[in-house]
Each structure stands twice: as C-alpha cells, then as structure tokens.
Write a protein that holds these residues in place. Structure first.
Motif, PDB file in Angstrom:
ATOM      1  N   CYS A  46       0.810  -1.122  -0.256  1.00 37.19           N
ATOM      2  CA  CYS A  46      -0.399  -0.138   0.024  1.00 37.19           C
ATOM      3  C   CYS A  46       0.575   1.334   0.152  1.00 37.19           C
ATOM      4  O   CYS A  46       2.373   0.842   0.420  1.00 37.19           O
ATOM      5  N   GLY A  47       0.593   2.215  -0.458  1.00 36.69           N
ATOM      6  CA  GLY A  47       1.068   3.933  -0.285  1.00 36.69           C
ATOM      7  C   GLY A  47       1.938   3.742  -1.161  1.00 36.69           C
ATOM      8  O   GLY A  47       2.674   4.296  -1.812  1.00 36.69           O
ATOM      9  N   GLU A  48       1.643   3.713  -2.732  1.00 39.54           N
ATOM     10  CA  GLU A  48       1.897   3.552  -4.105  1.00 39.54           C
ATOM     11  C   GLU A  48       2.877   2.507  -4.616  1.00 39.54           C
ATOM     12  O   GLU A  48       4.335   3.719  -4.922  1.00 39.54           O
ATOM     13  N   VAL A  49       3.308   1.499  -4.145  1.00 40.48           N
ATOM     14  CA  VAL A  49       4.523   1.356  -4.190  1.00 40.48           C
ATOM     15  C   VAL A  49       4.414  -0.122  -5.525  1.00 40.48           C
ATOM     16  O   VAL A  49       5.317   0.164  -6.133  1.00 40.48           O
TER      17      VAL A  49
ATOM     18  N   ASN B  27       2.605   2.146  -8.052  1.00 37.89           N
ATOM     19  CA  ASN B  27       2.238   3.250  -8.773  1.00 37.89           C
ATOM     20  C   ASN B  27       3.493   3.469  -9.551  1.00 37.89           C
ATOM     21  O   ASN B  27       3.374   4.251 -10.543  1.00 37.89           O
ATOM     22  N   TYR B  28       4.477   3.546  -9.119  1.00 39.33           N
ATOM     23  CA  TYR B  28       6.092   4.089  -9.402  1.00 39.33           C
ATOM     24  C   TYR B  28       7.030   2.884 -10.402  1.00 39.33           C
ATOM     25  O   TYR B  28       7.420   3.707 -10.648  1.00 39.33           O
TER      26      TYR B  28
ATOM     27  N   ASP C  21       8.298   2.757 -14.826  1.00 41.19           N
ATOM     28  CA  ASP C  21       9.009   4.054 -15.685  1.00 41.19           C
ATOM     29  C   ASP C  21       9.376   3.047 -16.854  1.00 41.19           C
ATOM     30  O   ASP C  21       9.294   2.532 -17.600  1.00 41.19           O
TER      31      ASP C  21
ATOM     32  N   ASP D 140      -3.132  -1.963  -3.363  1.00 40.95           N
ATOM     33  CA  ASP D 140      -3.792  -1.002  -3.942  1.00 40.95           C
ATOM     34  C   ASP D 140      -2.947   0.122  -5.380  1.00 40.95           C
ATOM     35  O   ASP D 140      -1.931  -0.320  -5.399  1.00 40.95           O
ATOM     36  N   VAL D 141      -3.205   0.828  -6.040  1.00 43.83           N
ATOM     37  CA  VAL D 141      -2.916   1.775  -7.177  1.00 43.83           C
ATOM     38  C   VAL D 141      -3.241   2.490  -7.775  1.00 43.83           C
ATOM     39  O   VAL D 141      -4.902   2.543  -6.954  1.00 43.83           O
TER      40      VAL D 141
END
Length: 74
Positions: A36-39, A41-42, A45, A73-74
């Motif tokens: 969770c917490g943008e694991v 999302n980034y 690249d 989460d995403v």
C-alpha cells in the motif's frame, strides 16, 4: 526507504524489514502481503513493463500460504 524501515522497527520491533525494490526483493513464505502507499504506482518507468508486474504478482502468490491474502492498491 531507510527512514520508513526505522519507523517500522519502532512500531513492530520483532518484524523483519528490508530496503529493496519490489521488483527484486525475495518474498519469504507468509500469510499476508500488503503493498500500500504507491508501491506499484511508481513501478512503471522506462525500465518496467506489464511482464515485470506479472512476475512480481506470481512471486507474491508463490510466497503466500494457502488461504493467504495479497492486499495492494494502485
């Protein structure tokens, strides 16, 4: 990050923590995995791909005990 691991150790002193990329870290056998917490999302690249995400999810699945949970989460 090292700062987040230091904070986590204060909260869960018997826990095991590492600073590593989710794309490369070894996932030990477990009952639950949280990301969770943008694991993720980034993750995407120039060096990432859907194939890499698939490998991460397969490693997570393989690490989970039967009936285990993977919460992200995403």
């Amino acid at each position: 990050s090292p700062a987040m691991v230091a904070l986590a150790k204060k909260t869960a002193p018997r826990g095991s923590f590492v600073v590593a990329s989710v794309a490369e870290v070894e996932i030990p056998r477990c009952q639950a995995i949280t990301a969770c917490g943008e694991v993720f999302n980034y993750l995407f690249d120039g060096r990432s791909s859907l194939a890499l995400l698939g490998r991460i999810f397969r490693r997570a699945y393989a690490a989970l005990e039967p009936g285990g949970w993977f919460l992200f989460d995403v």
